[in-house]
Design a protein around this motif. Structure first.
Motif, PDB file in Angstrom:
ATOM      1  N   UNK A   1       0.849  -1.173   0.000  1.00 47.83           N
ATOM      2  CA  UNK A   1       0.000   0.000   0.000  1.00 47.83           C
ATOM      3  C   UNK A   1       0.894   1.235   0.000  1.00 47.83           C
ATOM      4  N   UNK A   2       0.379   2.298  -0.565  1.00 43.63           N
ATOM      5  CA  UNK A   2       1.159   3.522  -0.630  1.00 43.63           C
ATOM      6  C   UNK A   2       0.766   4.465   0.500  1.00 43.63           C
ATOM      7  N   UNK A   3       1.623   5.433   0.743  1.00 39.83           N
ATOM      8  CA  UNK A   3       1.345   6.453   1.736  1.00 39.83           C
ATOM      9  C   UNK A   3       0.409   7.481   1.098  1.00 39.83           C
ATOM     10  N   UNK A   4      -0.833   7.493   1.504  1.00 38.18           N
ATOM     11  CA  UNK A   4      -1.822   8.397   0.917  1.00 38.18           C
ATOM     12  C   UNK A   4      -1.484   9.858   1.179  1.00 38.18           C
ATOM     13  N   UNK A   5      -0.745  10.132   2.249  1.00 42.73           N
ATOM     14  CA  UNK A   5      -0.363  11.512   2.556  1.00 42.73           C
ATOM     15  C   UNK A   5       0.876  11.958   1.775  1.00 42.73           C
ATOM     16  N   UNK A   6       1.594  11.005   1.184  1.00 42.56           N
ATOM     17  CA  UNK A   6       2.812  11.316   0.430  1.00 42.56           C
ATOM     18  C   UNK A   6       3.735  12.235   1.230  1.00 42.56           C
ATOM     19  N   UNK A   7       3.902  11.901   2.483  1.00 40.49           N
ATOM     20  CA  UNK A   7       4.686  12.713   3.404  1.00 40.49           C
ATOM     21  C   UNK A   7       5.928  11.949   3.856  1.00 40.49           C
ATOM     22  N   UNK A   8       7.053  12.628   3.998  1.00 40.73           N
ATOM     23  CA  UNK A   8       8.238  11.955   4.526  1.00 40.73           C
ATOM     24  C   UNK A   8       8.208  11.785   6.042  1.00 40.73           C
ATOM     25  N   UNK A   9       7.230  12.401   6.702  1.00 40.92           N
ATOM     26  CA  UNK A   9       7.193  12.349   8.163  1.00 40.92           C
ATOM     27  C   UNK A   9       5.941  11.698   8.740  1.00 40.92           C
ATOM     28  N   UNK A  10       4.972  11.329   7.896  1.00 41.31           N
ATOM     29  CA  UNK A  10       3.745  10.713   8.396  1.00 41.31           C
ATOM     30  C   UNK A  10       3.192   9.793   7.326  1.00 41.31           C
ATOM     31  N   UNK A  11       2.579   8.696   7.756  1.00 45.87           N
ATOM     32  CA  UNK A  11       1.946   7.816   6.779  1.00 45.87           C
ATOM     33  C   UNK A  11       0.483   7.605   7.127  1.00 45.87           C
ATOM     34  N   UNK A  12      -0.301   7.418   6.076  1.00 50.91           N
ATOM     35  CA  UNK A  12      -1.707   7.108   6.236  1.00 50.91           C
ATOM     36  C   UNK A  12      -2.117   6.284   5.028  1.00 50.91           C
ATOM     37  N   UNK A  13      -2.783   5.162   5.284  1.00 50.44           N
ATOM     38  CA  UNK A  13      -3.273   4.333   4.192  1.00 50.44           C
ATOM     39  C   UNK A  13      -4.538   4.949   3.615  1.00 50.44           C
ATOM     40  N   UNK A  14      -4.712   4.808   2.324  1.00 54.19           N
ATOM     41  CA  UNK A  14      -5.950   5.210   1.681  1.00 54.19           C
ATOM     42  C   UNK A  14      -7.041   4.255   2.180  1.00 54.19           C
ATOM     43  N   UNK A  15      -8.113   4.765   2.782  1.00 54.63           N
ATOM     44  CA  UNK A  15      -9.125   3.890   3.374  1.00 54.63           C
ATOM     45  C   UNK A  15      -9.737   2.895   2.379  1.00 54.63           C
ATOM     46  N   UNK A  16      -9.977   3.322   1.151  1.00 50.65           N
ATOM     47  CA  UNK A  16     -10.557   2.412   0.162  1.00 50.65           C
ATOM     48  C   UNK A  16      -9.572   1.313  -0.222  1.00 50.65           C
ATOM     49  N   UNK A  17      -8.304   1.681  -0.377  1.00 45.46           N
ATOM     50  CA  UNK A  17      -7.287   0.685  -0.705  1.00 45.46           C
ATOM     51  C   UNK A  17      -7.124  -0.311   0.452  1.00 45.46           C
ATOM     52  N   UNK A  18      -7.142   0.208   1.672  1.00 43.79           N
ATOM     53  CA  UNK A  18      -7.001  -0.654   2.841  1.00 43.79           C
ATOM     54  C   UNK A  18      -8.182  -1.613   2.969  1.00 43.79           C
ATOM     55  N   UNK A  19      -9.392  -1.126   2.769  1.00 42.74           N
ATOM     56  CA  UNK A  19     -10.574  -1.979   2.845  1.00 42.74           C
ATOM     57  C   UNK A  19     -10.524  -3.064   1.777  1.00 42.74           C
ATOM     58  N   UNK A  20     -10.132  -2.703   0.552  1.00 46.08           N
ATOM     59  CA  UNK A  20     -10.019  -3.682  -0.529  1.00 46.08           C
ATOM     60  C   UNK A  20      -8.997  -4.767  -0.166  1.00 46.08           C
ATOM     61  N   UNK A  21      -7.851  -4.352   0.372  1.00 47.33           N
ATOM     62  CA  UNK A  21      -6.825  -5.310   0.767  1.00 47.33           C
ATOM     63  C   UNK A  21      -7.336  -6.245   1.862  1.00 47.33           C
ATOM     64  N   UNK A  22      -7.994  -5.695   2.874  1.00 46.94           N
ATOM     65  CA  UNK A  22      -8.507  -6.523   3.969  1.00 46.94           C
ATOM     66  C   UNK A  22      -9.546  -7.524   3.465  1.00 46.94           C
ATOM     67  N   UNK A  23     -10.395  -7.103   2.555  1.00 46.70           N
ATOM     68  CA  UNK A  23     -11.394  -8.028   1.994  1.00 46.70           C
ATOM     69  C   UNK A  23     -10.729  -9.136   1.190  1.00 46.70           C
ATOM     70  N   UNK A  24      -9.740  -8.789   0.379  1.00 49.42           N
ATOM     71  CA  UNK A  24      -9.011  -9.791  -0.404  1.00 49.42           C
ATOM     72  C   UNK A  24      -8.322 -10.793   0.520  1.00 49.42           C
ATOM     73  N   UNK A  25      -7.708 -10.297   1.575  1.00 43.53           N
ATOM     74  CA  UNK A  25      -7.029 -11.183   2.515  1.00 43.53           C
ATOM     75  C   UNK A  25      -8.031 -12.079   3.231  1.00 43.53           C
ATOM     76  N   UNK A  26      -9.155 -11.529   3.650  1.00 44.52           N
ATOM     77  CA  UNK A  26     -10.180 -12.309   4.333  1.00 44.52           C
ATOM     78  C   UNK A  26     -10.708 -13.410   3.418  1.00 44.52           C
ATOM     79  N   UNK A  27     -10.964 -13.066   2.159  1.00 46.15           N
ATOM     80  CA  UNK A  27     -11.454 -14.055   1.194  1.00 46.15           C
ATOM     81  C   UNK A  27     -10.450 -15.182   0.977  1.00 46.15           C
TER      82      UNK A  27
END
Length: 97
Positions: A1-27
């Motif tokens: 997953x990429x850093x949705x904030x594109x910051x060198x000092x903070x990271x945040x996952x894109x909520x839609x990308x994270x949800x998609x990943x969690x669903x794929x992993x659960x499946x």
């Protein structure tokens, strides 16, 4: 997953990308076992933000610090932790070849 904030000092996952990943992993019957990211200006130790966002009790949190070498070739610091209910415990890393 990429850093949705594109910051060198903070990271945040894109909520839609994270949800998609969690669903794929659960499946697929998979679970997160390692969460890793870099610290570009500080040591490889979980920040307060890292600790507050640690939501995977089964995961190993691997931190890589490039503070010493920056974006140049050079040494990096790599450390692993378990983070449970805000408590941080460092784990030994064994490198095998």
């Amino acid at each position: 997953m990429i850093n949705a904030d594109r910051s060198p000092t903070f990271f945040r996952f894109d909520p839609q990308e994270q949800l998609r990943l969690y669903r794929e992993m659960d499946d697929a019957g998979e679970e997160i076992v390692v969460v890793y990211h870099s610290h570009t200006a500080t040591e490889a130790y979980p920040s307060r933000t890292d600790i507050s966002l640690a939501a995977e009790p089964q995961a190993h949190y691997l931190l890589v610090s490039t503070a010493e070498s920056g974006n140049q070739d050079g040494p990096v610091e790599v450390r692993s932790y378990r983070i449970l209910d805000g408590a941080v415990a460092e784990e030994e890393i064994e490198i095998t070849e």
